[in-house]
Design a protein around this motif. Sequence first.
Motif, PDB file in Angstrom:
ATOM      1  N   LYS A   1       0.839  -1.209   0.000  1.00 56.22           N
ATOM      2  CA  LYS A   1       0.000   0.000   0.000  1.00 56.22           C
ATOM      3  C   LYS A   1       0.872   1.256   0.000  1.00 56.22           C
ATOM      4  O   LYS A   1       0.561   2.241  -0.698  1.00 56.22           O
ATOM      5  CB  LYS A   1      -0.913  -0.008   1.222  1.00 56.22           C
TER       6      LYS A   1
ATOM      7  N   ASP B   1       0.789   4.129  -2.842  1.00 53.09           N
ATOM      8  CA  ASP B   1       0.494   5.505  -2.447  1.00 53.09           C
ATOM      9  C   ASP B   1       1.623   6.467  -2.806  1.00 53.09           C
ATOM     10  O   ASP B   1       1.382   7.652  -3.058  1.00 53.09           O
ATOM     11  CB  ASP B   1       0.218   5.581  -0.942  1.00 53.09           C
ATOM     12  N   ARG B   2       2.861   5.952  -2.832  1.00 54.00           N
ATOM     13  CA  ARG B   2       4.014   6.804  -3.116  1.00 54.00           C
ATOM     14  C   ARG B   2       4.440   6.750  -4.583  1.00 54.00           C
ATOM     15  O   ARG B   2       5.501   7.246  -4.955  1.00 54.00           O
ATOM     16  CB  ARG B   2       5.197   6.408  -2.225  1.00 54.00           C
TER      17      ARG B   2
END
Length: 355
Positions: free
Chosen positions: A200, A204-205
């Motif tokens: 995750k 997200d990055r």
Amino acid sequence: MSKVKVAIAGIGNCASALIQGTTFYSKAGSEDPIGLTGYSLGGIEPSDIEFVAAFDVDTGKVGKDLSEAIFQPQNNLPKISDVPRMGVEVLKGDLHDGVGEHLSKVVTISNRETANIRDSLRDSGADMLINYLPVGSRIATQAYAEAALDTGIAFVNAMPVFITSDQNWSSRFTEKKLPVAGDDVMSQFGATVLHKSIIKLCVDRGIKVDETYQLNIGGDTDFLNMLTESRLEDKRVSKTSAVKAMAPYDIPTRIGPSDYVQFLQNDKVCYIWMKGRYFGNMPVTLDLKLRVVDSYNSAGIMIDAIRGVKVALTRGVSGPLTSLSAYCFKHPPVQMSYNDAKQSFLEFIEGRRER
């Protein structure tokens, strides 16, 4: 809040860790809450959990008081607390497919008469039944789920047999106006929650995950049992789906138990590897090793699951508990990231979320 009355099917290391843990925290009090989401959760403290019925098939455990049975071979986790006599005799449960090829070499099946599970659950006054049977016990798990339905109690499925996440089963609990939670407990700080969080974070990055694996080894009867590959189908699905759900694209994976190393005892060693690409298509590789005492890692979450199910019973919430299951289990009806799952679970406990 009244006492939480719990029945357990399968008195192995995980049951021992949970029972020792409730005793440990009951003695420690709220001044030493390390390891708990909250000492009081929904108004329920560890001392409010009462174990009222227990089932196993091992001759070394059947017929003994539960306080003695949890310390019998083949249980091999470190001891954290003495447990006073509980006045709960471990009864012989239905065997079905509960003991696989490798377990049968170390577990002697009791020759005592099999208990009437339904009558025993009714007589105990249990609020819920926890399923701690060995991995691969599909028929036995379904039999205990049926017993919970027939006796009108909640079912908490800690094992990778799909009950809560199966629409047919969850609908039956809804029809009976009973809560059900599961499937396959996700440890407090274990391989799956860590692997989920890594994937995750990458997504997200802006990191593209190309490949990942998770391999686990251990030395308890759980890992011995899982040497039988045919018993691992649901386990692999459970662990893999939890990780893959964190990305909006398919990730080539290999996830699951890999070997039994007897001298590790109840220690579990996890290896997580991930290869991906970040800014400018530059490569990144992660190698991670985690070592934990496996069963206490499970107990740290199950003590929350039990309290959450009691909250549901008190409020009259029935059917699959989606937020609780997403927070506490690997294969819930609805997958969530760790942060979303914890927030949703706490909102449910506080009464700000229906389920």
